[in-house]
Design an enzyme around this catalytic site. Structure first.
Site: not given
Lengths: 521, 521
Positions: B74, B78, B83, B133, B499
């Site tokens: 599933l 990607c 990706c 995977h 910062f």
């Protein structure tokens, strides 16, 4: 030097600051509307983060302000000795660490430890820092229209009078923001020996030899951050700390899983972390040759080193203000203020590190804004009891809100969403892969980081978020805001993530948000 | 293979997927509650991002769902070809770029271009991707309790019937999410020659030689991202694009200053970017030796190369669904849906790339959630007309909301806060320094990045934010949400920044928030 009518460029400012630094220019650098006289609505004593932001806000609100600093530039210690070098060194630490783990694989040559020099990095920083200083002066004048006097000591005479180089300025309000310096704990002798540094003296006058090892006294953020850098360069580093790392009173809301990942990974990089100990003495004749320490078991030993670094926290020098104004300070000398930054003397405010923890930029700047807003007649309170926080090791470590333990204690019925999931060891899984962890994901999954978000099952609100890795720090500024606004798991799940995201909070929230009764993930 | 009663560990899953990949296991991998029969509330055809998230949401809502995928896992393309390798390659590109600029300075050895191999990176990815995977399969079963059949083709028989390996499953609803593949534009001949790749074939079967140069046909995100990686390895790269880079219809809200910084910096790295041209033919006998192109001035030339990469966008294969169900598709084959992901056939939904742009993870996943919520009886609409976006070069480039030009057009009276400020050239100033730009700030200020935020002066609302640099991407997920909620400059100025932050929006907003009438900074 009256700069009011000259519009110095960035380059001209940089040259002027260099000249003043080298002593060629010794007079004050001044941008004052002399035609308006010597009377002000507010004088900021100290032009660091708080003084500069307070001045900008005052000016924008229509107050006449003056800010005075003994340094040649506005912006204070951050770009001069603190946040900026820390970030530069932490980037170097991350990069060296990355190049070490990947040494002699793929396109990475063998990592050459001999090349990695602490002194080189300090020199690089010092050579370049005046650019940031130039910018602060340029922006404060050209964009923000502030009045300022730099390279000058301000003496507070009374609550309406400040003297600079023999000239008196009158003011309706005074804002004190002169910061702190490293606290040298009593009970440790020999801290004045050569070879002993703190974050400020490391830069000015500056470390001038390449140490072979480092012993850090104290377990503060500074200790962890600078220690991780020294270790990354190959300078073997030992941290001597009474409290366990990240379990000091100055760091709030540190999740235990986050802490474990961070400290384990410092040790994995070869750092020697000795907790529960009491440093006693820097040994050596004129120059440090080691640190004598009492260990948790009561035995004493000397750890040899040619470089001692103090990371024990900071204290202000508020005696001149107590003497001149009679303001209340606490037992450590920090000025007592209310949520409007008002001291015990009407018309006198104090902001930034001088009022105590947290000694962070957001607090200093927002203190400045708070003082300005109240002075301008707008009642405004600044609550900094809850804030996002971070530190660097060779990772960026960021957190906000409650820890898992705190959330469980306060809310009982909570859900924890974390990566790697509970029960799966870091080395088994390449997640969390994201910006900056991609190569680790495919070579050393145990180095990719750790993250956790915590929800209250009843209200479905986000209670806390915790992250070790890269690229998530910026998001925590907004997560802090969203947590305070009461964001829920359902709203998180409806956001638009930018995948791969450095933290997986949005998509993991979505995977669980369908549940009527939330459960862990 | 019925896995329902086995609780495979991550490691066992990984071994199983490797076995199936090598052909040792050819049967379907199945996690189905067989005792509940063959009837479902919803069947997801395609287990990519949309199918998996839709399944998770359906399951959480109490629907019985089944998800079927032809792949062994599933999560879809990607983690397999899109990706994840893109992010891995982009991290490599950033790192190589960084090591090049700093070559033979500080601790950086001389950058050895010979070591930088595209093939090595592809192999590294392929060797490791089964871990992701394995995780998707493990999580979907053990944590999310999804029913699934993998390594199997699903055939849609009618709107209530799906067949897998000869077995029929009935369902009240079908959700189509089978994705897209690279679109090979007609009019360019020779795209079937050896040496021509797209993002998928680059990985499977995979590039098997080290190219000496690359010509990219198309100007998509994929073109910019993969091209930047190839160039960083030393594989000289030319991009052939009709539209100017980042001025394609598929990218919305690209600020011109952002675009200029990005494209200038690609060129600075040595990339050859030819805009306004028409690629005509991949030349060469069996193997590509060049690309013939018509330039903007009408002349033709052949650019020699041994590696052609297609980055012209993607199209779906929806013919089987049109044939079986009669659903409406547009002229490019994309399935037409409403905001509830409903197709023209009641009970049939479509999600993810198959419905068209934007082909992004957030959209696919939220489409899945949207379908699930509507199927479960909750009316829910997903508007993805406005979303944050990003791409990689050797930088992270991120943006959300309106561009300066769009904002000026729509609101007239706006303020722009940017870094470096207008009128100051990048090379003059070390800002924006932040995570990942620190070393550049002290060595090559022109490389530190660019950022801009835009406010409506009347409502004081944030209209858009734009960033080139590092470490800000994650924040844009939340900025998107905050912009939609109408956040103002005053609220921004009251946030707690961490910062140095990769974008300076909070503190710059605070510097201006005191103004009654906002002005640029």
């Amino acid at each position: 030097m009256d700069l009011h009518d000259s519009n110095l460029s960035m380059a001209e400012w940089e040259i002027l600051i260099h000249s003043a630094e080298s002593g060629e220019v010794s007079e004050a650098l001044e941008n004052v509307y002399r035609d308006k006289g010597n009377s002000f609505d507010v004088i900021f004593v100290g032009g660091g983060a708080g003084g500069r932001f307070g001045s900008a806000y005052s000016q924008a609100r229509g107050l006449r302000q003056l800010v005075i600093d003994r340094w040649l530039f506005l912006g204070g210690s951050c770009p001069h000795q603190a946040c900026v070098p820390h970030h530069l060194f932490s980037e170097a630490a991350r990069e060296m660490d990355y190049m070490r783990w990947n040494s002699d694989t793929l396109w990475f040559p063998k990592f050459e430890e001999d090349r990695a020099s602490i002194v080189d990095m300090i020199e690089l920083f010092k050579k370049g820092r005046n650019n940031a200083h130039a910018f602060m002066n340029w922006q404060s004048k050209e964009q923000l229209d502030m009045e300022y006097i730099l390279n000058a000591e301000a003496t507070v005479i009374d609550k309406n009078t400040v003297e600079v180089n023999g000239e008196r300025f009158t003011t309706k309000n005074i804002v004190l923001g002169t910061g702190t310096r490293t606290y040298l704990p009593p009970g440790i002798s020999g801290l004045d020996k050569a070879g002993v540094y703190d974050f400020a003296t490391l830069i000015d006058p500056g470390l001038d030899y390449e140490p072979t090892s480092c012993v850090i006294i104290g377990g503060s953020k500074v200790a962890m951050e600078y220690g991780s850098f020294y270790q990354a360069t190959g300078c073997h580093t030992t941290i001597l700390t009474r409290s366990p790392l990240m379990r000091t009173h100055s760091l709030h809301h540190v999740d235990e899983d986050l802490r474990t990942y961070v400290v384990d990974n410092m040790r994995l990089r070869g750092m020697n972390i000795i907790e529960g100990c009491t440093p006693l003495e820097v040994v050596g004749d004129e120059r440090a040759t080691g640190v004598r320490v009492r260990l948790a078991d009561g035995t004493e030993r000397v750890i040899e080193t040619d470089f001692v670094f103090i990371g024990t926290g900071e204290r202000p020098n508020t005696k001149p203000f107590v003497d001149a104004l009679g303001i209340d300070v606490d037992e450590k000398g920090f000025v007592k203020v209310n949520a409007r930054m008002q001291t015990s003397i009407p018309g006198v405010y104090a902001i930034g590190d001088i009022i105590g923890s947290p000694m962070e930029m957001f607090k200093a700047r927002k203190c400045g804004m708070t003082a300005a807003r109240n002075i301008s007649g707008e009642p405004f309170e600044f609550d900094f009891s809850q804030y996002p926080d971070f530190l660097h090791t060779t990772y960026e470590v960021t957190w906000v809100g409650l820890t898992e333990d705190e959330a469980r204690e306060a809310y009982g019925d909570i859900s924890v969403i974390q990566m790697p999931p509970k029960g799966i060891r870091n080395e088994e899984i390449s997640l969390p892969l994201a910006e900056g962890s991609m190569l680790y994901a495919f070579t050393r999954p145990e180095l990719t980081g750790f993250q956790k978000a915590i929800y209250d099952n009843k209200s479905r609100r986000l209670l806390g978020a915790h992250h070790v890795g890269f690229g998530a720090k910026d998001a925590f500024q907004y997560l802090d805001h969203l947590i305070k606004k009461g964001i829920t798991i359902d709203e998180m799940g409806e956001m638009n993530e930018l995948f791969l995201n450095p933290e997986h909070f949005i998509q993991l929230s979505r995977l669980r948000a369908g549940q009527e009764h939330l459960i862990d993930l």
